[in-house]
Design an enzyme around this catalytic site. Structure first.
Site, mmCIF file in Angstrom:
data_model
loop_
_atom_site.group_PDB
_atom_site.id
_atom_site.type_symbol
_atom_site.label_atom_id
_atom_site.label_comp_id
_atom_site.label_asym_id
_atom_site.label_seq_id
_atom_site.Cartn_x
_atom_site.Cartn_y
_atom_site.Cartn_z
ATOM 1 N N SER A 97 0.527 -9.025 3.365
ATOM 2 C CA SER A 97 1.776 -8.332 3.701
ATOM 3 C C SER A 97 2.380 -8.993 4.929
ATOM 4 C CB SER A 97 1.476 -6.863 3.998
ATOM 5 O OG SER A 97 2.537 -6.275 4.735
ATOM 6 N N TYR A 155 -1.382 1.760 7.141
ATOM 7 C CA TYR A 155 -1.197 0.715 6.144
ATOM 8 C C TYR A 155 -1.170 -0.660 6.805
ATOM 9 C CZ TYR A 155 1.068 -2.176 2.594
ATOM 10 O OH TYR A 155 1.379 -3.188 1.714
ATOM 11 N N LYS A 162 -3.672 -3.780 6.145
ATOM 12 C CA LYS A 162 -3.226 -5.088 5.649
ATOM 13 C C LYS A 162 -3.544 -6.194 6.662
ATOM 14 C CE LYS A 162 -1.608 -5.769 2.094
ATOM 15 N NZ LYS A 162 -2.106 -5.853 0.680
ATOM 16 N N ASP A 195 -12.027 -0.097 -11.322
ATOM 17 C CA ASP A 195 -11.686 0.773 -10.194
ATOM 18 C C ASP A 195 -12.169 0.088 -8.919
ATOM 19 O OD1 ASP A 195 -11.431 2.666 -8.233
ATOM 20 O OD2 ASP A 195 -12.541 4.244 -9.278
#
Lengths: 306, 306
Positions: free
Chosen positions: B143, B157, B161, B64
């Protein structure tokens, strides 16, 4: 017309200088900082003395960027007094120095909090008013590190500032249709004239940092400091950042630059951002969203559409 | 020689595909994921079936990325079994979709946690072993949004990134002297073939989101979706990302590319990163730290120096 302006992190450095320069330019400036009755009480006194001596409208205000409640209260107080808020300046920030691996995830989270979540709290407090006005300006004090050359040992800070810059770029496009303009100020490294480098935090995991010092990165912190010394010109004047912010705000609405670089080290951020901002603008044109590139004057629009 | 590899976020998407492709290429691959006995139990079964059917060394492991303890335990288990760990692949990530202003600071923090702090936890668990070996590879699945064109409504997001990419760039330079190499994989938008878009989180402040929908951004979510539909080629095959990762790992040590772009949308990230990576390399040369650009072979070095 003088603007009602709030700037975060105005107890020292770029923030203190920009607040004073904006007040001298005739604006009403809220120099926001935390602990106005504690640690920063002397800075509040300095603000009051400066305002009196220069007969300018510069006011200190309590605003802890780590607390939504504090952001909400400060912004609400300004709006209640003036019935409007014209300019937000996201300037608060903090730096750390050391090998990336020696920082705990909690330290990275704290850096993101002060450098990035801070802007989100202030935006959430202030943007509803700017959107209601259909007019406003958001200024972000980014960092050349998010695009240009960087020495190592500043990873958690660079990661946070890159995040802040990315957030600024997306927000810009989500605010133009509300009539809100965005300017991103991109300072290079100024190792003097601010507390940024002097107050940089250290890695919590000193045992891990010691492994770097005992290994192939022995003496590396000094190498990085010498690297900065070699590229920051001895006459690099931190007040040029404040002057650039004044110039942006005094430019007419709709004509303000999307980015302004102030980097005596010439680390290349200006070159990279010229390419990335262009590529990003072209992308929006390609998907038919080029209206997002310029702030819409809502009042004018509804008149002409009605 | 087969590598011992661990990849995060391997229950679906790029991670699941890359784990399988790497196992097919002859490596020992730990497909790591959380909740192996809960939500992801079916994915563990899939991994076991795949390994048996293809006679490859693919194993699911509980990891995790939000828990340091879990990262430490997984990495320790791998090292105990094999006495080494050759490749880390940071792939776990999560996306959200909606107006930036409608996300709470807590949501931004959670996005940074899963996309960025995750890599810090795995690095802190694994890098001591890689540094002891004086040899290793860290692969980051970044990304294209961190450099190229982006539609709005993905701010938390994109901010995360961009932070991850910045962290990867700095880590790269802090690991070369230990003999550890870095490759950054830069996928463009793949709207199909992964759960990334389908599972994107929504803003917690729905009242704020509704203001955007009731204002000048009415219908904007659909405009963004149409924008993606217009630029992601219908035949965009997500498996090319997995193939690119295999190719990087099968390239000899010291010869691996710093970045690999896999972007059917051609959003411009490849152009921007070519400039920024070059500018950053030049910066290191300028301050006399160009040795950081290539991984040092520690074993060789100590022989030649002794």
């Amino acid at each position: 017309m003088p603007n009602i302006i709030v700037i975060t992190g105005a107890s020292s450095g770029f923030g203190a200088l920009a607040a004073r320069a904006l007040a001298r330019a005739g604006h009403t400036v809220y120099a926001s900082m935390r602990e106005t009755e504690g640690r920063n009480a002397p800075q509040v006194k300095e603000v009051e003395k400066y305002a009196a001596a220069h007969e300018v409208d510069l006011r200190a205000i309590e605003l802890d960027v780590l607390s939504q409640q504090s952001c909400d209260a400060a912004i609400q107080e300004i709006i209640t007094r003036h019935g409007r808020l014209d300019v937000l300046i996201h300037n608060a920030g903090h730096m750390v120095f050391g090998p990336a691996e020696a920082f705990t995830p909690e330290q990275l989270a704290a850096l993101y909090d002060i450098n990035v979540l801070s802007t989100q709290r202030v935006n959430r407090a202030a943007l509803p008013q700017l959107r209601r006005q259909g007019r406003g300006l958001v200024v972000w004090v980014s960092s050349s590190s998010s695009a240009g050359g960087t020495p190592p040992y500043l990873a958690p800070y660079f990661a946070a500032k890159a995040g802040m810059d990315a957030l600024a770029v997306v927000y810009a496009r989500e605010l133009t249709r509300w009539g809100i303009e965005t300017s991103i100020i991109v300072p290079g490294a100024f190792t003097g004239g601010t507390n940024h480098f002097a107050h940089a935090g250290a890695p919590a995991d000193q045992a891990r940092a010691a492994e770097y010092e005992a290994g192939p990165y022995a003496g590396f912190a000094d190498q990085v400091r010498k690297g900065f010394a070699a590229i920051v010109p001895p006459d690099a004047d931190v007040s040029v950042v404040a002057d650039a912010i004044v110039k942006v705000i005094d430019t007419p609405f709709g004509k303000r630059p999307f980015r302004v670089h102030i980097d005596p080290t010439q680390d290349g951020a200006e070159v990279v951002n010229a390419v990335s901002d262009r590529v990003r603008a072209e992308f929006l044109r390609r998907i038919g969203l080029d209206d997002l590139l310029t702030p819409r004057a809502l009042a004018t629009r509804s008149q002409s559409e009605n």
